[in-house]
Design an enzyme around this catalytic site. Structure first.
Site, short mmCIF file in Angstrom:
data_model
loop_
_atom_site.label_atom_id
_atom_site.label_comp_id
_atom_site.label_asym_id
_atom_site.label_seq_id
_atom_site.Cartn_x
_atom_site.Cartn_y
_atom_site.Cartn_z
N GLY A 725 -46.03 101.48 37.05
CA GLY A 725 -46.68 101.09 38.29
C GLY A 725 -46.68 99.57 38.43
N VAL A 732 -47.04 97.69 34.92
CA VAL A 732 -47.36 98.49 33.74
C VAL A 732 -46.13 99.28 33.33
CG1 VAL A 732 -48.82 100.28 32.78
CG2 VAL A 732 -49.78 98.63 34.37
N ASP A 853 -63.88 99.63 42.19
CA ASP A 853 -62.83 100.42 42.83
C ASP A 853 -62.69 101.79 42.20
OD1 ASP A 853 -60.84 101.02 44.58
OD2 ASP A 853 -59.30 99.80 43.60
#
Ligand SMILES: *[C@@H]1O[C@H](CO)[C@@H](O)[C@H](O)[C@H]1NC(C)=O
Ligand SMILES: *[C@@H]1O[C@H](CO)[C@@H](O)[C@H](O)[C@H]1NC(C)=O
Ligand SMILES: *[C@@H]1O[C@H](CO)[C@@H](O)[C@H](O)[C@H]1NC(C)=O
Ligand SMILES: *[C@@H]1O[C@H](CO)[C@@H](O)[C@H](O)[C@H]1NC(C)=O
Ligand SMILES: *[C@@H]1O[C@H](CO)[C@@H](O)[C@H](O)[C@H]1NC(C)=O
Ligand SMILES: *[C@@H]1O[C@H](CO)[C@@H](O)[C@H](O)[C@H]1NC(C)=O
Ligand SMILES: *[C@@H]1O[C@H](CO)[C@@H](O)[C@H](O)[C@H]1NC(C)=O
Ligand SMILES: *[C@@H]1O[C@H](CO)[C@@H](O)[C@H](O)[C@H]1NC(C)=O
Ligand SMILES: *[C@@H]1O[C@H](CO)[C@@H](O)[C@H](O)[C@H]1NC(C)=O
Ligand SMILES: *[C@@H]1O[C@H](CO)[C@@H](O)[C@H](O)[C@H]1NC(C)=O
Ligand SMILES: *[C@@H]1O[C@H](CO)[C@@H](O)[C@H](O)[C@H]1NC(C)=O
Length: 867
Positions: A725, A732, A853
């Site tokens: 990602g 990552v 988040d």
């Protein structure tokens, strides 16, 4: 009529029998290896076949089969038992194997059975006891075993000679053999006979040679033996016999030639009556527990050739004690004189120079002999071997030693000999071993030693005062192949590149001198060298690259010199290296990782140099049998047992990760990790002032570091295929740090975006404090420089195999199946676990953390589907 009839019958008998003998011979041939006895064919009558002899009276009957040394292989045919007229069977020195056929028992006329030097196995058939005419039985050097059937002794009453030397016969020597009243030779040596020597043999008045050496016999020599005045040879050595030698032994064996009592447990003194056995040629008494003085009259044994008194407890406390040596000068046939390992003390009598010139070997090693080596030792021109080692001898090595032109081995080590090494030593052109170490010899090594064209070992070590340079000529001795040891002297100068001429040398030891200059590249020509010790000298310069050509090297000792430069990588290609000692030099640079390739290396000492950087952990560096790197101020890392500081700048090399696994708590899988980490907000401020200095250290101490290279390799060069990602703060990747490890996730910070590296450190630190079952934990941090010279920061986290909750709630395919759908209880569990984690962050974490988040994309699922 009746005469005619009987003639007819006789003729018939003979003809059938003859067919039988030919058939038996062919049957014998058939069992031999292919191609044997090609000359045995029907074009010639069998009585004329090679090795076959027929009877004169019974013309078709074989009386002798003699095929000594005919390269026969295969087995003995039982058909040999059909040759019932056979008197001699001589098949010695062939390659016959298998058993001795029991059918030989049918050979009632057989007198000579000679099967020595074959590969026969099995036991001695009981049926041989039917060979009642047997006078001679020789089965030496086979693989026969088992017990000797006692019945042989009861029935083979004509036997005069029995040879069973070097087989594997076991059990006791049958007492019944003592029934063989005509026995002259009984040779049972080198078997595994046990128990006592049967008393009965002492009454066999015909006995001449009785040899039972190298068995496991116990008890004493039966007193009856001392009645065997016919004995010429008595050998009982190499057993476990005890008792003393009778005082009057010399009067019992008037014609004895060989007396062998060695390696038993005989005690008492050597009787002086032995001097009366005037025919004695060989006297072996070594390896017993004999004490006292050696009779000075031994010199009367004029026929004496071999006298071995070694390894007893014989003494000589005064001048009389060694008189026997003087007396031995009368033994004009003396070849071997062995007196080693006793308690002889006193001066070596000068009279030894009068020994017979027939003397080949003289041992007086390991006693307490003092005084000097007689000036005229050179008289003993017959000497092959002279060993005066391990005594207290002083004075010089006489110049006359150079006259011993037949000398092959000279051992004078471990004495107090002083003065110069005589240059005449160079005249000993046959000398193959010279051991003069551990004395007080001084001065230069004579260049004449370079003339020793047959030298195999040269040991002048530990004289401490041999000085000057090593004569080049020594290095030209290509015969020198076992070892050259000049260690612990005062030798100086350089090591000439001629050392490379020692192309056959196995071991070179020059330790403990003052040799200086560079180690010559030419040493690479010593291609069979296994052991090279140049330690404790003044060598300087770098370790030669050319050492890599010394493929057989197993031990390299360069300790305590002034060597500088790097440890050459090429050492990593010397596959046989087992011990590498480079301590106490000025070596610098990194420890080459290729040393990890040395799979048989077990001893490694790099201590007290100027090495720097990380100590490798892989390969042999993971094993601490005998390794030292202490005294290098700039080394770091390595296995914990080395107790080095962790590496402060990021290490350049990968390292083992086994321990990291213990640090893992949770897993991460997708690009969401990026967000998860980066949106963590530290409410309770991480005061930079307070912590920015302390943090890096704490972090380093806490986490094992990982190198840029390791991450680079593990992510296949940060390839797309490993990308999990991407986000604002970086990317990552999926990463395999070590082949055997499970994959991890690596978050690589985009430093342009995320700001200073301090925030990375802050994240490291804050995450370090987060310890919760349902929260991802950092495995380690990497703070390094990439190949472009840019700062490189990354976090290593464990990989979450089941991806994000979002992926489960909204599968890409939009297809709900049993396999991609969460059950109600799983959903409930996940919800509880998320709450649990948030509760921890808010209420139990120091400092408290607020996750800004929380969403399905940031909730990752472990293997067991826990959040
Ligand atoms: C040996 O003799 C036996 C009996 O006498 C006989 O049966 C056999 O055939 C003979 N073997 C050979 C090879 O002659
Ligand atoms: C038969 O034996 C004889 C010697 O005995 C030899 O000269 C001859 O070559 C042999 N024949 C065959 C066919 O091997
Ligand atoms: C066996 O044969 C060899 C060769 O002919 C001979 O030297 C040896 O003495 C023989 N052995 C006996 C016991 O006769
Ligand atoms: C061995 O001897 C026994 C008794 O004499 C006899 O019965 C037997 O047949 C013999 N064996 C062979 C193989 O000749
Ligand atoms: C002893 O016999 C074996 C065969 O069994 C042979 O190989 C070996 O050389 C013999 N040893 C001696 C010293 O003759
Ligand atoms: C042979 O010796 C054994 C044991 O020593 C003895 O018992 C036996 O009587 C003796 N046999 C003969 C025939 O001498
Ligand atoms: C010799 O015999 C003793 C016992 O008598 C036994 O312990 C030992 O193992 C034997 N040695 C050999 C070499 O057979
Ligand atoms: C030695 O022989 C003599 C006479 O032959 C006999 O009297 C004596 O008993 C024997 N000694 C031994 C120990 O056998
Ligand atoms: C290596 O050299 C050092 C220093 O001289 C010495 O102490 C050590 O015993 C040597 N090791 C070997 C295996 O020779
Ligand atoms: C060390 O081993 C590795 C892997 O086995 C190999 O790639 C490398 O070439 C070796 N290095 C040397 C110097 O032999
Ligand atoms: C360490 O080395 C020793 C000796 O070479 C070996 O016996 C041992 O198994 C090794 N240990 C490990 C953990 O590799």
């Amino acid at each position: 009529m009746s005469l005619l009839w009987s003639l007819l019958v006789a003729a018939l008998t003979i003809s059938t029998a003859s067919a039988g003998d030919e058939a038996a011979l062919l049957a014998f041939k058939a069992r031999l290896g292919d191609g044997a006895m090609v000359s045995w064919n029907s074009s010639v009558h069998f009585c004329s076949w090679e090795g076959v002899m027929c009877s004169r009276r019974h013309q078709e009957r074989v009386v002798a089969l003699s095929l000594h040394g005919s390269a026969l292989t295969g087995e003995l045919s039982p058909a040999l038992g059909n040759l019932t007229f056979l008197r001699t069977l001589n098949l010695s020195s062939n390659g016959l194997h298998g058993e001795i056929p029991a059918s030989l028992g049918r050979l009632r006329r057989l007198r000579i059975l000679e099967l020595s030097d074959n590969l026969l196995s099995g036991t001695l058939p009981v049926n041989l006891s039917s060979c009642i005419s047997l006078t001679f039985m020789a089965l030496d050097n086979n693989k026969l075993g088992g017990r000797i059937p006692p019945v042989l002794g009861e029935r083979l009453t004509s036997l005069t000679r029995i040879w069973l030397l070097n087989n594997s016969f076991t059990g006791p020597i049958p007492a019944s053999l003592a029934n063989l009243s005509d026995l002259q030779y009984l040779v049972l040596s080198k078997n595994q006979f046990v128990g006592p020597i049967p008393e009965g043999f002492g009454s066999i008045q015909s006995m001449e040679y009785f040899f039972v050496t190298a068995n496991n016999l116990s008890g004493m020599i039966p007193p009856s033996f001392y009645n065997l005045s016919s004995l010429k040879g008595l050998g009982v050595g190499g057993n476990m016999l005890h008792g003393s030698i009778p005082d009057d032994i010399g009067n019992k064996f008037p014609i004895m030639q060989i007396l062998d009592l060695d390696t038993n447990q005989f005690t008492g003194t050597i009787p002086s009556s032995l001097s009366n056995i005037s025919h004695l040629t060989t006297l072996h008494l070594w390896g017993n527990r004999l004490t006292g003085y050696v009779p000075p009259t031994l010199g009367r044994l004029e026929a004496l050739e071999i006298l071995d008194l070694s390894a007893n407890m014989l003494e000589s406390y005064d001048s009389e004690g060694l008189q026997f040596i003087t007396s031995l000068a009368n033994c004009s046939q003396l070849r071997w004189l062995a007196l080693g390992s006793n308690y002889f003390e006193g001066q070596l009598p000068g009279s030894i120079v009068n020994f017979s010139r027939t003397l080949e070997k003289f041992w007086i090693v390991d006693n307490r002999i003092n005084g000097s080596i007689p000036q005229d030792i050179g008289n003993l021109v017959g000497l092959h071997l002279l060993t005066l080692a391990i005594n207290y001898m002083s004075g010089v090595i006489p110049e006359s030693i150079g006259k011993l032109e037949n000398l092959i081995e000279l051992q004078v080590y471990n004495n107090n000999l002083s003065g110069l090494l005589p240059s005449s030593l160079g005249n000993l052109s046959h000398l193959s071993r010279l051991y003069a170490d551990s004395n007080n010899l001084e001065g230069p090594i004579p260049a004449s030693l370079g003339k020793l064209k047959n030298i195999f070992v040269l040991d002048l070590a530990k004289n401490y005062r041999l000085n000057g340079s090593i004569p080049k000529d020594i290095f030209e001795l290509s015969s020198l192949s076992w070892y050259l040891d000049l260690s612990y002297n005062a030798l100086s100068g350089t090591l000439p590149s001629e050392v490379g001429s020692l192309t056959n040398l196995n071991t070179l030891t020059l330790s403990g001198n003052q040799l200086s200059g560079k180690i010559p590249e030419g040493i690479q020509n010593c291609i069979v060298m296994e052991w090279l010790s140049l330690d404790n000298n003044l060598f300087e310069g770098s370790i030669p690259q050319s050492l890599k050509n010394m493929k057989r090297l197993t031990v390299l000792n360069l300790t305590m010199n002034k060597l500088s430069g790097n440890i050459p990588d090429v050492l990593g290609s010397i596959r046989n290296l087992q011990e590498l000692y480079l301590a106490h030099n000025n070596l610098s640079g990194l420890i080459p990782t290729v040393l990890m390739n040395l799979t048989v290396l077990w001893g490694l000492d790099l201590s007290y140099n100027d090495l720097l950087g990380e100590v490798p952990k892989g390969g042999v560096f993971g094993n601490l049998t005998s390794k030292s790197v202490t005294g290098n101020k700039q080394l770091c890392g390595g296995i914990p047992q080395l107790h080095l500081v962790p590496c402060s700048t990021d290490p350049v090399r990968g390292s083992k990760t086994h321990k990291w696994k213990g640090l893992l708590i949770s897993l991460a899988a997708t690009g969401a990790i990026l967000l998860l980490i980066s949106v963590i907000v530290i409410i309770w401020k991480l005061k930079k002032r307070q912590k920015s200095q302390a943090q890096p250290i704490t972090t380093e101490e806490q986490f094992p570091r990982v190198s840029y290279q390791a991450l680079f390799r593990g992510t296949s060069e940060f390839s797309e295929s490993n990308l999990l990602g991407k986000g604002r703060y970086g990317a990552v990747y999926r990463c395999i740090l070590h082949d055997d490890d499970s994959p991890v996730a690596v978050k690589v910070f985009d430093l342009q975006q995320s700001g200073s590296s301090k925030s990375f450190e802050a994240e490291c630190e804050s995450l370090r404090r987060v310890r919760h079952r349902y929260l991802i934990k950092i495995i380690t941090c990497c703070s390094s420089i990439d190949p472009q010279g840019q700062d490189f920061k990354a976090l290593v986290l464990d990989l979450m195999p089941n991806g994000s909750l979002d992926g489960w709630l909204h599968p890409k395919e939009n297809m709900y199946t049993l396999n991609n759908t969460l059950s109600l209880s799983q959903r409930l569990d996940i919800a509880v676990q998320v709450v649990d984690a948030l509760d921890y962050l808010h209420n139990h974490c120091q400092p408290p953390i607020v996750h800004c988040d929380v969403k399905p994309g940031n909730i990752l699922l472990g293997e067991d589907m826990s959040a």
